[in-house]
Design an enzyme around this catalytic site. Structure first.
Site, mmCIF file in Angstrom:
data_model
loop_
_atom_site.group_PDB
_atom_site.id
_atom_site.type_symbol
_atom_site.label_atom_id
_atom_site.label_comp_id
_atom_site.label_asym_id
_atom_site.label_seq_id
_atom_site.Cartn_x
_atom_site.Cartn_y
_atom_site.Cartn_z
ATOM 1 N N GLU A 161 -34.133 23.324 -15.255
ATOM 2 C CA GLU A 161 -34.967 23.819 -16.365
ATOM 3 C C GLU A 161 -36.461 23.541 -16.197
ATOM 4 O OE1 GLU A 161 -31.275 24.864 -18.429
ATOM 5 O OE2 GLU A 161 -31.775 23.340 -16.988
ATOM 6 N N TYR A 198 -37.857 20.670 -15.324
ATOM 7 C CA TYR A 198 -38.239 19.282 -15.584
ATOM 8 C C TYR A 198 -38.537 18.543 -14.270
ATOM 9 C CZ TYR A 198 -36.829 19.923 -20.479
ATOM 10 O OH TYR A 198 -36.742 20.340 -21.784
ATOM 11 N N ARG A 214 -27.389 17.978 -13.187
ATOM 12 C CA ARG A 214 -27.720 19.309 -13.720
ATOM 13 C C ARG A 214 -28.612 20.005 -12.692
ATOM 14 N NH1 ARG A 214 -28.167 21.125 -19.198
ATOM 15 N NH2 ARG A 214 -28.367 23.393 -19.114
ATOM 16 N N HIS A 243 -38.236 26.565 -18.518
ATOM 17 C CA HIS A 243 -38.700 26.838 -19.876
ATOM 18 C C HIS A 243 -39.890 27.796 -19.904
ATOM 19 C CE1 HIS A 243 -35.880 24.265 -21.795
ATOM 20 N NE2 HIS A 243 -36.359 23.150 -21.297
ATOM 21 N N GLN A 275 -32.503 29.658 -34.779
ATOM 22 C CA GLN A 275 -33.356 29.438 -35.941
ATOM 23 C C GLN A 275 -33.302 28.017 -36.480
ATOM 24 O OE1 GLN A 275 -32.935 32.458 -39.037
ATOM 25 N NE2 GLN A 275 -32.415 33.983 -37.494
#
Length: 672
Positions: free
Chosen positions: A165, A167, A215, A253, A340
């Site tokens: 992701e 990181y 991961r 991201h 949301q």
């Protein structure tokens, strides 16, 4: 015989056997930051009780500079270890297993002390990172290994090392963020050195009888991302370094491709995980947009992975696995991937929860206990607010009658599910229908409730929703002027459409009107082409030029506010809606005054001085100018002295806010 033989099959990790193939993926809920460890424990214990094989916590910082934000939770002191032991003990008492994710945010850390392989600022953070020297790199490795050892001391069954992701560890792997020329950069061997050293040191710190998940980023979806050969080489090396399991990460991201929003097709990236199967001997987990037992079972049956990771579905329903095992899959409250109440809350620094299940992360606060004084209660309106209230009231032991003027349940949800990319709302409506049918609620469809019909009830909950606001544009009575309700229920629209109002409904209608044929959310090949995603064996990082389909018609989206249209859409999904419409050539204009509907279109002007009057050509004009609360029934009941509770859109007409409506209905039911 099990309905889900692959999903519910045990998985032998050597020192431990997991009872099924379901991992609850990591979600940062901000619960740990509350310091209310009973509340944290209650959240995880509920999911353990629901039958998930293994859970992974939200990311815990290995040190202060690696925290996602200042003050991020971690295991820094003996007191931290004792607090986390409260959580792991509760999980174990429920028969569950839990691993702690170690998340070093690298240049994504939202603080001035962030560090990275190179001093290259992230486009999603205001802080440029400091480039680490040799001593700094050694400190990060040592701190991650120490965090793993402390996790074992705190009672965790394993750790997940976050290596995807975008990181910290992922940043070392790609030349986009690693411009070093020393032994930590340049060649693949050098770029892999840090993640491999981390895995080795973690394994040394925790011993062999401890789960170590890595991961791994299979598809970076950013320029200069990893090649597929590099991914496979890393996977094999991570296995050799001591990992127990490889978990799939998809996209950074900062990627321009959505990966978990509701418009992303179900199991959209399982095909990437399947490419890794057979390359390593340890189990491989697939993730992203797997939200039903049927989808999960198919992924496993097709050999795409050894295990599935689902995160947000366990916010929607902590009993997901148990219900599947008991043959009650239709009762699983569905994750609609709306973001949301979960990710939008997380990035706003609020406690995460779930639109469908507002009790998620609020298990100790929002309690639906059996009532000591059962009442006969009428709920008027079977939209999200009324349905949530009716189900929660029934659960508590009240006698509930639900009135709905329409012919079916769902209210405004039935409009939302007509929008391309919002097909998950079909499942939400179906779930409400299932639950109402299974409980003791008396249902009165196609019934316009009147004060006389409601006079004998102990209390009335009014959830009559909203009606479209009248923008009072001169000439709006013309035949070519439609409301958003007309359009979403099938009224014909011409080749050139102008939409009045650029809130959430306006954007939904624009997506509805530009879509050609079936939604790409239902056709993975089309969706991948639209967003420019391809086989990572043919393009570095799996990224190519997007090829969206031509729009079905020309659309112009207007708003009165002199700001960028779509600015107030969801924090983590608004950019997706804006990008999708821009790709379809939708013109978005803010700061306009609606002067008049004319035969050729809509005449507008600009700004408070009503300057630059001009005609925007249109065959059809669609009014999406907001809503007003429908409080007529509530006012008539109050005038008679009835006990009335007003919820949902009837209370506040703020867009089509199902999150607020369901939360309000549930919370009201908890108090009656």
């Amino acid at each position: 015989m099990s309905h889900y033989p692959h999903l519910l099959a045990p998985l032998d990790l050597g020192h431990v056997v997991l009872p099924n193939r379901v991992l609850m993926g990591s979600m940062h809920t901000n619960l740990e930051e509350t310091k209310d460890w009973n509340r944290v424990a209650a959240f995880y214990a509920a999911r353990a009780r629901g039958g998930v094989a293994l859970m992974v916590t939200g990311g815990m910082a290995p040190n202060r500079e690696g925290g996602v934000f200042p003050g991020a939770a971690g295991l820094f002191t003996p007191a931290d270890i004792a607090n986390h032991r409260v959580v792991t003990d509760r999980v174990h008492d429920e028969g569950g297993r839990i691993a702690m994710q170690i998340l070093h945010a690298g240049r994504y850390a939202y603080g001035p002390d962030c560090v990275a392989p190179s001093a290259i600022k992230s486009p999603i953070s205001p802080f440029p990172p400091k480039e680490l020297d040799e001593a700094g790199i050694e400190k990060q490795i040592a701190d991650i290994a120490t965090a793993a050892a402390r996790a074992r001391e705190a009672g965790y069954d394993g750790v997940e090392v976050m290596g995807s992701e975008g990181y910290f560890l992922n940043e070392f792997l790609v030349t986009r963020t690693n411009r070093r020329t020393d032994r930590w950069g340049g060649s693949l061997e050098n770029r892999m050195r840090l993640p491999l050293d981390v895995v080795r040191r973690v394994r040394q710190a925790v011993g062999q009888d401890f789960i170590l998940i890595y991961r791994i980023s299979l598809l970076d979806l950013v320029p200069e991302g990893q090649t597929w050969d590099e991914v496979v080489t890393l996977a094999k090396a991570v296995e050799e370094a001591g990992a127990s399991i490889l978990n799939t990460g998809i996209g950074w991201h900062e990627a321009r491709v959505p990966t978990i929003a509701t418009s992303v097709p179900r199991r959209a990236f399982a095909w990437v995980t399947k490419k890794l199967m057979g390359e390593v001997a340890i189990p491989v987990i697939t993730s992203n947009r797997i939200n039903t037992p049927d989808v999960a079972e198919a992924v496993l049956a097709e050999g795409c992975a050894d295990m599935v990771s689902m995160a947000r579905p366990f916010l929607a329903d902590p009993d997901f696995v148990r219900k599947a095992a008991e043959g009650r899959a239709e009762e699983i409250a569905p994750c609609i991937a709306c973001n949301q109440a979960c990710l939008d809350h997380t990035f706003a620094g609020k406690i995460s929860t779930c639109l469908v299940n507002p009790r998620a992360c609020f298990e100790t606060e929002l309690v639906l206990e059996p009532t000591a004084a059962p009442k006969c209660i009428a709920v008027v309106g079977a939209g999200p607010a009324g349905l949530a209230a009716a189900l929660a009231l029934d659960r508590r032991g009240h006698t509930v009658t639900l009135f709905e003027r329409g012919a079916r349940l769902g209210g405004q949800l039935n409009l939302a599910r007509q929008v391309p990319g919002k097909e998950e709302f079909h499942g939400l409506v179906a779930w409400f229908e299932t639950m109402v049918a299974k409980c003791g609620i008396a249902l009165r469809l196609s019934t316009e409730a009147t004060p006389d019909m409601l006079s004998d009830f102990d209390a009335v909950v009014v959830a009559t929703g909203v009606r479209p606001r009248d923008p009072q544009i001169p000439g709006q009575g013309a035949a070519n002027v439609l409301s958003y309700i007309d359009v979403l229920t099938g009224a014909p629209v011409g080749a050139r459409a102008v939409i009045v109002g650029a809130g959430g409904i306006g954007f939904d209608v624009a997506e509805f009107l530009t879509q050609t044929g079936q939604s790409p959310t239902l056709h993975l090949h089309d969706w991948l082409a639209e967003w420019g995603v391809t086989d990572p064996e043919t393009a570095r990082g799996g990224l190519v030029e997007p090829k969206p389909e031509a729009p079905a018609r020309a659309v112009t989206l207007l708003q009165r506010k002199p700001e960028k249209p779509g600015r107030n859409l969801g924090r983590t999904t608004g950019w997706i809606h804006r990008a999708a419409l821009q790709a379809k050539g939708v013109e978005m204009i803010g700061g306009v005054n609606y002067e008049a509907v004319e035969p050729g279109g809509l005449r507008v002007s600009s700004g408070p001085g009503r300057e630059d009057p001009r005609l925007i050509p249109a065959d059809t004009i669609v009014l999406c100018a907001g809503q007003e609360s429908d409080r007529t029934l509530a006012e008539r009941l109050a005038a008679r002295g009835c006990v009335v509770h007003v919820i949902g859109g009837a209370d506040v007409a703020a867009e089509l806010d199902a999150k607020r409506a369901i939360d309000q209905g549930t919370r009201l039911a908890a108090t009656l």
